[in-house]
Design a protein around this motif. Structure first.
Motif, mmCIF file in Angstrom:
data_model
loop_
_atom_site.group_PDB
_atom_site.id
_atom_site.type_symbol
_atom_site.label_atom_id
_atom_site.label_comp_id
_atom_site.label_asym_id
_atom_site.label_seq_id
_atom_site.Cartn_x
_atom_site.Cartn_y
_atom_site.Cartn_z
ATOM 1 N N SER A 20 19.763 -31.826 8.887
ATOM 2 C CA SER A 20 20.580 -30.695 9.584
ATOM 3 C C SER A 20 21.431 -30.286 8.405
ATOM 4 O O SER A 20 21.791 -29.035 8.167
ATOM 5 C CB SER A 20 21.507 -31.247 11.030
ATOM 6 N N ALA A 21 21.713 -31.445 7.225
ATOM 7 C CA ALA A 21 22.793 -31.328 6.380
ATOM 8 C C ALA A 21 21.943 -30.289 5.124
ATOM 9 O O ALA A 21 22.342 -29.298 4.238
ATOM 10 C CB ALA A 21 23.226 -32.075 5.252
ATOM 11 N N GLY A 23 18.748 -27.688 3.770
ATOM 12 C CA GLY A 23 18.512 -26.329 4.351
ATOM 13 C C GLY A 23 18.368 -25.479 3.371
ATOM 14 O O GLY A 23 18.858 -25.882 1.770
ATOM 15 N N LEU A 24 18.436 -24.451 3.736
ATOM 16 C CA LEU A 24 18.300 -23.276 2.800
ATOM 17 C C LEU A 24 19.457 -23.308 1.712
ATOM 18 O O LEU A 24 19.523 -22.622 1.035
ATOM 19 C CB LEU A 24 18.415 -22.249 3.176
ATOM 20 N N GLY A 25 20.161 -23.773 2.448
ATOM 21 C CA GLY A 25 21.919 -23.628 1.674
ATOM 22 C C GLY A 25 21.722 -24.767 0.504
ATOM 23 O O GLY A 25 22.443 -24.349 -0.848
ATOM 24 N N ASN A 26 21.115 -25.826 0.244
ATOM 25 C CA ASN A 26 20.801 -26.890 -0.814
ATOM 26 C C ASN A 26 19.696 -26.522 -1.392
ATOM 27 O O ASN A 26 19.577 -25.982 -3.040
ATOM 28 C CB ASN A 26 20.232 -27.782 -0.145
ATOM 29 N N ILE A 97 25.035 -17.719 13.529
ATOM 30 C CA ILE A 97 23.882 -18.768 11.869
ATOM 31 C C ILE A 97 22.258 -18.502 12.672
ATOM 32 O O ILE A 97 21.702 -18.016 12.545
ATOM 33 C CB ILE A 97 23.887 -19.661 11.864
ATOM 34 N N TYR A 101 18.909 -17.385 10.612
ATOM 35 C CA TYR A 101 18.592 -18.471 10.475
ATOM 36 C C TYR A 101 17.035 -18.784 10.552
ATOM 37 O O TYR A 101 16.128 -19.045 9.392
ATOM 38 C CB TYR A 101 18.797 -19.625 10.668
ATOM 39 N N PHE A 229 29.806 -25.663 4.200
ATOM 40 C CA PHE A 229 27.808 -24.869 5.196
ATOM 41 C C PHE A 229 26.608 -26.224 4.790
ATOM 42 O O PHE A 229 25.763 -26.680 5.297
ATOM 43 C CB PHE A 229 28.051 -24.113 4.258
ATOM 44 N N SER A 230 27.094 -27.149 3.462
ATOM 45 C CA SER A 230 25.874 -27.803 2.897
ATOM 46 C C SER A 230 25.711 -29.115 3.759
ATOM 47 O O SER A 230 24.331 -29.698 4.491
ATOM 48 C CB SER A 230 26.224 -27.902 1.782
ATOM 49 N N SER A 232 26.889 -29.241 7.430
ATOM 50 C CA SER A 232 27.119 -28.749 8.326
ATOM 51 C C SER A 232 27.904 -29.530 8.891
ATOM 52 O O SER A 232 28.111 -29.416 10.234
ATOM 53 C CB SER A 232 26.026 -29.258 9.545
ATOM 54 N N PHE A 235 30.943 -27.420 12.251
ATOM 55 C CA PHE A 235 29.782 -26.398 13.265
ATOM 56 C C PHE A 235 30.053 -26.792 15.093
ATOM 57 O O PHE A 235 28.432 -26.420 15.001
ATOM 58 C CB PHE A 235 28.915 -26.195 12.495
ATOM 59 N N ILE A 237 27.643 -29.454 15.628
ATOM 60 C CA ILE A 237 26.981 -30.023 14.545
ATOM 61 C C ILE A 237 26.455 -32.333 15.088
ATOM 62 O O ILE A 237 25.862 -32.787 15.823
ATOM 63 C CB ILE A 237 25.966 -29.794 13.960
ATOM 64 N N SER A 332 17.086 -27.822 10.134
ATOM 65 C CA SER A 332 18.796 -27.226 10.354
ATOM 66 C C SER A 332 18.788 -26.413 11.390
ATOM 67 O O SER A 332 19.408 -26.793 12.391
ATOM 68 C CB SER A 332 18.609 -26.519 8.763
ATOM 69 N N ILE A 336 21.140 -27.000 14.605
ATOM 70 C CA ILE A 336 22.145 -25.878 15.637
ATOM 71 C C ILE A 336 22.191 -25.302 16.657
ATOM 72 O O ILE A 336 22.868 -25.198 17.259
ATOM 73 C CB ILE A 336 22.094 -24.273 14.696
HETATM 74 N N1 PHE Z 1 23.322 -27.492 6.236
HETATM 75 C C1 PHE Z 1 22.922 -26.034 6.270
HETATM 76 C C2 PHE Z 1 22.074 -25.816 4.986
HETATM 77 O O1 PHE Z 1 22.503 -26.235 3.696
HETATM 78 C C3 PHE Z 1 22.748 -24.599 6.911
HETATM 79 C C4 PHE Z 1 23.609 -25.537 7.797
HETATM 80 C C5 PHE Z 1 24.809 -24.195 8.068
HETATM 81 C C6 PHE Z 1 22.986 -25.372 8.913
HETATM 82 C C7 PHE Z 1 25.277 -24.949 9.757
HETATM 83 C C8 PHE Z 1 23.496 -25.837 10.536
HETATM 84 C C9 PHE Z 1 24.573 -25.145 10.763
HETATM 85 O O2 PHE Z 1 21.217 -24.770 4.904
#
Ligand code: PHE
Length: 506
Positions: A20-21, A23-26, A97, A101, A229-230, A232, A235, A237, A332, A336
């Protein structure tokens, strides 16, 4: 309660949480955020945010889920009735999201396919905007773009299929394969990037510290925003996932592993992205600062350009990169969607199959709006507003509720301590009750002020468009939260909590 689905082991849970953590954010958010906020100097606020908000909140959410054993709304209602709406609000945010996403993952799948022939040609931005997404103006939705629609359907078949299979056979089994695979594929890309001409200059630019950034409040806010965000967190989650933990699992240790694994991957991505940018700048004879990008353009315009310029195996690296992006996104997205699957099942007393069919189906249908010619604009505005008024803000409400209204930090601390090797100290309580609320509170007011004073995009978007898809979306999630919490629970004991006896262990 006895029949609640469970992960088969702590390792299974950690794979899911890390999935989950990461993801695209990384991959596309962190490198650009770090570069824009002081480069090497950014690591100081980043580490501070990780240790005072990221890991403490992970521990908090893991403990809440493990102790109260419900989806986020049910667990928070069990902490104290008034907390339920925050859980639904977070679910609303997750829903929104998920709708876009999923679309980005669909693009990644399409680009995996394009990689075989390097279909994007030499003008990669024009290919993305005009040829692939066929972006129109904001006045109408335009028609569906088949190149997005088809992979999007595929994304939903995969994600809903996995969720249909359940916690152990679906989520755990999938993330256990996908995360190691992602790490291997991505490491290959990073090694290739590091050995390209110009890579060193890229890294120099990335790590060059601008110490004056440390004195800037915005930089600290950026660090907190990235961590939320990164990881998660905030949320719903991590509460949901940890509600599937076998009881008596070490919580604090799992939170540290998840937090450091995520940051480790983030750093890896920073190396890879900036090495590749250094190479591109060297090829084009320009400064690294002229080629830095984040977000959609980094992944779908800059990377295709870099792939074009590689000395060999262009197709292979194209495929590796876009498959990595898709894998990171899928794990991720699974998390969600699972958060509201859990909420729906419990609130409406329906089976997982029904929740996935209707709840998941609804998300898939809403996501189709982003597969139109107006998709990119919609996505940009929805993403911006939900990041400003959802992510982190829902986390702020959550910590204030737990620390100041329900006053549950001490009991939660003894619960976590009872099952964990590492014992929590005062840093944990001070981080959650004071440091995090102060930073996030400042962030919220500053965001509000900025968005009320000036329009997002500086006039690129008509006001009406911002209102319709930005503000309505952000406030809608909150309103949805309140509305859902008005519906009474049936068949769930709101006084339930796990019976680990703290006095016995303590
Ligand atoms: N953590 C995920 C990322 O880094 C994105 C994400 C955001 C996942 C919100 C779940 C909820 O991309």
């Amino acid at each position: 309660m006895e029949n609640r689905a469970q992960f088969s082991s702590r390792a299974g849970f950690i794979f899911a949480a890390v999935g989950s953590a990461i993801g695209l954010g990384n991959i596309w958010r962190f490198p650009a955020v770090a570069y824009d906020n002081g480069g090497g100097a950014f690591f100081l606020p980043y580490l501070f945010a990780l240790l005072t908000a990221g890991i403490p909140l992970l521990i908090l959410e893991f403990t809440i889920g493990n102790k109260y054993r419900g989806s986020a709304p049910l667990s928070l209602a069990r902490v104290r009735r008034g907390g339920e709406w925050i859980g639904w609000w977070q679910i609303g945010i997750s829903f929104i999201i998920a709708t876009y996403y999923s679309v980005i993952i669909a693009w990644a799948l399409a680009y995996t396919y394009f990689s075989f022939n390097l279909n994007w040609g030499s003008d990669t931005t024009n290919f993305l905007i005009a040829d692939y997404l066929k972006v129109g103006d904001t006045a109408s939705m335009g028609s569906f773009v088949p190149g997005v629609l088809i992979p999007l359907i595929l994304v939903w078949v995969i994600v809903l299929g996995i969720l249909f299979a359940g916690v152990k056979k679906g989520i755990e089994a999938a993330t256990k394969v996908m995360i190691p695979l992602l790490v291997v594929l991505f490491t290959v890309i990073v090694i290739r990037a590091l050995t390209l001409d110009g890579a060193v200059e890229g890294l120099n630019q990335f790590f060059k510290p601008d110490w004056s950034a440390i004195g800037n409040g915005k930089v600290w806010v950026a660090a907190y925003g990235q961590i939320f965000f990164s990881l998660s967190i905030g949320f719903a989650i991590m509460i949901t996932y940890s509600s599937y933990l076998p009881k008596k699992t070490d919580i604090t240790n799992s939170a540290f592993i998840t937090g450091f694994a995520n940051s480790g991957f983030e750093l890896l991505a920073g190396f890879g992205v900036f090495a590749a940018l250094g190479f591109m700048a060297a090829q084009q004879g320009v400064g690294v600062n002229e080629v830095v990008q984040g977000g959609v353009l980094l992944a779908f315009s800059v990377f295709p350009t870099i792939i074009n310029e590689l000395p060999g195996f262009q197709q292979v690296f194209g495929i590796l990169f876009f498959v990595s992006l898709a894998l990171a996104g899928l794990t991720s997205l699974i998390s969600i969607v699972e958060t509201y699957m859990a909420g729906i099942q419990e609130k409406f007393n329906v089976s997982r199959a029904k929740a996935v069919t209707f709840g998941g189906g609804l998300t898939a249908i809403v996501s189709l709006a982003f597969a139109t010619q107006n998709g990119l604009n919609l996505l940009d505005v929805a993403d911006y507003f939900i990041n400003q008024f959802g992510v982190a803000m829902a986390g702020l409400f959550e910590v204030i509720f737990i620390a100041w209204f329900a006053k549950q930090l001490k009991p939660l601390q003894s619960y976590a301590d009872a099952v964990s090797d590492i014992k929590l100290g005062a840093w944990w309580r001070i981080s959650l009750s004071i440091i995090t609320p102060v930073v996030l509170g400042y962030m919220m007011f500053d965001n509000l002020r900025q968005n009320l004073v000036g329009d997002y995009g500086g006039g690129d978007y008509p006001r009406e468009f911002l209102f319709k898809y930005g503000w309505t979306v952000a406030l809608g999630a909150m309103f949805f939260g309140i509305l859902m919490s008005l519906k009474p629970w049936k068949g769930h004991d709101l006084d339930y909590e796990s019976e680990i006896d703290e006095r016995e262990v303590g």
